[in-house]
Design a protein around this motif. Structure first.
Motif, mmCIF file in Angstrom:
data_model
loop_
_atom_site.group_PDB
_atom_site.id
_atom_site.type_symbol
_atom_site.label_atom_id
_atom_site.label_comp_id
_atom_site.label_asym_id
_atom_site.label_seq_id
_atom_site.Cartn_x
_atom_site.Cartn_y
_atom_site.Cartn_z
ATOM 1 N N ASP A 37 3.343 6.448 -2.002
ATOM 2 C CA ASP A 37 2.960 5.584 -0.877
ATOM 3 C C ASP A 37 1.510 5.101 -0.969
ATOM 4 O OD1 ASP A 37 5.479 5.736 0.254
ATOM 5 O OD2 ASP A 37 4.968 7.382 1.609
ATOM 6 N N VAL A 38 0.698 5.744 -1.807
ATOM 7 C CA VAL A 38 -0.729 5.380 -1.883
ATOM 8 C C VAL A 38 -0.942 3.905 -2.254
ATOM 9 C CG1 VAL A 38 -2.905 5.797 -3.106
ATOM 10 C CG2 VAL A 38 -1.596 7.719 -2.199
ATOM 11 N N PRO A 39 -0.328 3.396 -3.351
ATOM 12 C CA PRO A 39 -0.559 1.979 -3.668
ATOM 13 C C PRO A 39 -0.045 1.033 -2.590
ATOM 14 C CG PRO A 39 0.963 2.982 -5.250
ATOM 15 C CD PRO A 39 0.456 4.080 -4.381
ATOM 16 N N VAL A 40 0.977 1.451 -1.859
ATOM 17 C CA VAL A 40 1.528 0.600 -0.794
ATOM 18 C C VAL A 40 0.505 0.432 0.329
ATOM 19 C CG1 VAL A 40 3.418 0.327 0.862
ATOM 20 C CG2 VAL A 40 3.857 1.403 -1.363
ATOM 21 N N PHE A 41 -0.091 1.542 0.754
ATOM 22 C CA PHE A 41 -1.107 1.480 1.811
ATOM 23 C C PHE A 41 -2.311 0.655 1.365
ATOM 24 C CE2 PHE A 41 -0.353 4.449 5.480
ATOM 25 C CZ PHE A 41 0.967 4.744 5.180
ATOM 26 N N PHE A 47 -9.422 2.189 -0.119
ATOM 27 C CA PHE A 47 -9.433 2.857 -1.418
ATOM 28 C C PHE A 47 -8.228 3.751 -1.539
ATOM 29 C CE2 PHE A 47 -14.188 3.103 -1.166
ATOM 30 C CZ PHE A 47 -14.446 2.573 -2.408
ATOM 31 N N GLY A 48 -7.899 4.136 -2.752
ATOM 32 C CA GLY A 48 -6.870 5.154 -2.909
ATOM 33 C C GLY A 48 -6.999 5.825 -4.248
ATOM 34 N N VAL A 49 -6.402 6.988 -4.358
ATOM 35 C CA VAL A 49 -6.328 7.670 -5.645
ATOM 36 C C VAL A 49 -4.851 7.927 -5.933
ATOM 37 C CG1 VAL A 49 -6.932 9.727 -6.978
ATOM 38 C CG2 VAL A 49 -8.598 8.738 -5.364
ATOM 39 N N ALA A 50 -4.388 7.411 -7.077
ATOM 40 C CA ALA A 50 -2.972 7.565 -7.434
ATOM 41 C C ALA A 50 -2.842 7.720 -8.939
ATOM 42 C CB ALA A 50 -2.187 6.347 -6.971
ATOM 43 N N GLY A 51 -1.759 8.363 -9.348
ATOM 44 C CA GLY A 51 -1.483 8.544 -10.769
ATOM 45 C C GLY A 51 -1.125 7.209 -11.417
ATOM 46 N N LYS A 52 -1.492 7.055 -12.691
ATOM 47 C CA LYS A 52 -1.147 5.831 -13.426
ATOM 48 C C LYS A 52 0.379 5.640 -13.452
ATOM 49 C CE LYS A 52 -2.006 2.236 -16.042
ATOM 50 N NZ LYS A 52 -2.627 1.035 -15.466
ATOM 51 N N HIS A 101 4.799 0.950 -9.271
ATOM 52 C CA HIS A 101 4.584 0.112 -8.097
ATOM 53 C C HIS A 101 4.284 -1.335 -8.487
ATOM 54 C CE1 HIS A 101 1.805 -1.673 -5.060
ATOM 55 N NE2 HIS A 101 2.723 -1.227 -4.238
ATOM 56 N N GLY A 102 3.653 -1.500 -9.659
ATOM 57 C CA GLY A 102 3.278 -2.845 -10.080
ATOM 58 C C GLY A 102 1.842 -3.171 -9.709
ATOM 59 N N ALA A 103 1.352 -2.471 -8.646
ATOM 60 C CA ALA A 103 -0.062 -2.554 -8.246
ATOM 61 C C ALA A 103 -0.558 -3.978 -7.992
ATOM 62 C CB ALA A 103 -0.948 -1.818 -9.254
ATOM 63 N N VAL A 153 -8.544 -0.012 -5.337
ATOM 64 C CA VAL A 153 -9.152 -0.597 -4.141
ATOM 65 C C VAL A 153 -8.362 -1.843 -3.754
ATOM 66 C CG1 VAL A 153 -10.850 -1.933 -5.459
ATOM 67 C CG2 VAL A 153 -11.350 -1.357 -3.104
ATOM 68 N N ASN A 154 -8.249 -2.076 -2.464
ATOM 69 C CA ASN A 154 -7.600 -3.285 -1.955
ATOM 70 C C ASN A 154 -8.432 -4.487 -2.387
ATOM 71 O OD1 ASN A 154 -7.736 -5.370 0.506
ATOM 72 N ND2 ASN A 154 -5.663 -4.591 0.321
ATOM 73 N N SER A 155 -7.792 -5.479 -3.002
ATOM 74 C CA SER A 155 -8.559 -6.575 -3.598
ATOM 75 C C SER A 155 -9.315 -7.389 -2.545
ATOM 76 C CB SER A 155 -7.663 -7.468 -4.452
ATOM 77 O OG SER A 155 -6.522 -7.833 -3.731
ATOM 78 N N ALA A 156 -8.747 -7.569 -1.354
ATOM 79 C CA ALA A 156 -9.448 -8.312 -0.301
ATOM 80 C C ALA A 156 -10.647 -7.515 0.204
ATOM 81 C CB ALA A 156 -8.497 -8.631 0.843
ATOM 82 N N ALA A 157 -10.441 -6.205 0.418
ATOM 83 C CA ALA A 157 -11.539 -5.349 0.898
ATOM 84 C C ALA A 157 -12.674 -5.327 -0.121
ATOM 85 C CB ALA A 157 -11.035 -3.934 1.152
ATOM 86 N N PHE A 158 -12.298 -5.406 -1.410
ATOM 87 C CA PHE A 158 -13.314 -5.380 -2.462
ATOM 88 C C PHE A 158 -14.262 -6.571 -2.320
ATOM 89 C CE2 PHE A 158 -14.612 -5.686 -7.060
ATOM 90 C CZ PHE A 158 -15.317 -4.501 -7.059
#
Ligand code: PRT
Ligand code: MG
Length: 205
Positions: free
Chosen positions: A54-58, A66-71, A77-79, A182-187
């Motif tokens: 769920d991390v990349p989804v949020f 920000f998030g920390v997730a496994g590759k 997810h496609g990220a 990191v969320n691209s918009a927030a970045f």
């Protein structure tokens, strides 16, 4: 306000010391509570603890900056909508193909049990092999033993789980470690604040 999404389990355990070194700590009372949004020592930073997938989804939807997730999770997810900024070099393992020893895998259509459907499809497609994917959510190692599949695609660390189930690792699909996303918009909108924390986290690796 910055929100950081962390994966519960082993990634959380290995991320907390990194964040602490960077100056962000979560009081023990918060970690031991049943709260889903945790306060940190910094008033405008909150942490949410999620199921790994769920991390990349949020982060994609901006519910976390920000998030920390496994590759492994990011590849599945496609990220989209997230930037992968740092390799944190924690929770390392390998995404591999495994099967019973001496199993003939030269079939016209290989049955592959995995929770990594996208990665498995891409890998075998590149190899020019046709597969039928059997999506599982856990205990992948069981599938070849009971004849559900010819092989599995799963994470391997020490190899003990494979060995205990009479399976052998065969092919490496991808080296895995946890990544800071990191969320691209927030970045863009919170650039100064975010870059500052990224630098501190990078120095803690
Ligand atoms: O259990 P749940 O479904 O709730 O969550 P989860 O299993 O996804 O969480 P968790 O805490 O296991 O963490 C998953 C993340 O940790 C993965 O997305 C990886 O990025 C990372 N990671 C690193 C691993 C491993 N190493 C690992 N070895 N995740 C799982 N494993 C499992 C593997 O699936 C296999 O069953 O450990 C077993 C193999 O380990 P060895 O040492 O016996 O080879
Ligand atoms: Mg697990």
């Amino acid at each position: 306000m910055l929100t950081i999404a962390l994966s519960k389990g082993r990634i959380l355990d290995q991320t907390l010391p990194l964040l602490e070194k960077a100056g962000i700590s979560i009081p023990k009372s918060e970690l031991e509570s049943r709260k889903l949004i945790l306060d940190t020592n910094i008033a405008d930073i909150k942490v949410i603890v999620l199921r790994a997938s769920d991390v990349p989804v949020f982060v994609q939807h901006g519910a976390a900056d920000f998030g920390v997730a496994g590759k492994d999770v990011l590849m599945e997810h496609g990220a989209d909508g997230v930037f992968e900024l740092l390799d944190l070099e924690i929770s390392k393992c390998k995404l591999m193909v495994a099967a019973e020893k001496n199993k003939n895998l030269n079939k016209s259509t290989l049955k592959v049990a995995t929770k990594y459907v996208k990665s498995a499809k891409e890998y075998f497609y590149q190899q020019g092999k046709q597969i039928e994917v059997i999506k599982l959510y856990g205990a992948m190692e069981l599938a070849p033993i009971v004849g559900l599949s010819d092989c599995i695609v799963d994470l391997v660390d020490t190899g003990n789980t494979l060995k205990a189930n009479n399976l052998v690792p065969l092919e490496l699909i991808h080296e895995i470690s946890s990544r800071l996303i990191v969320n691209s918009a927030a970045f863009n909108t919170k650039h100064a604040e975010i870059s500052d924390w990224i630098q501190k986290i990078e120095q803690s690796i």
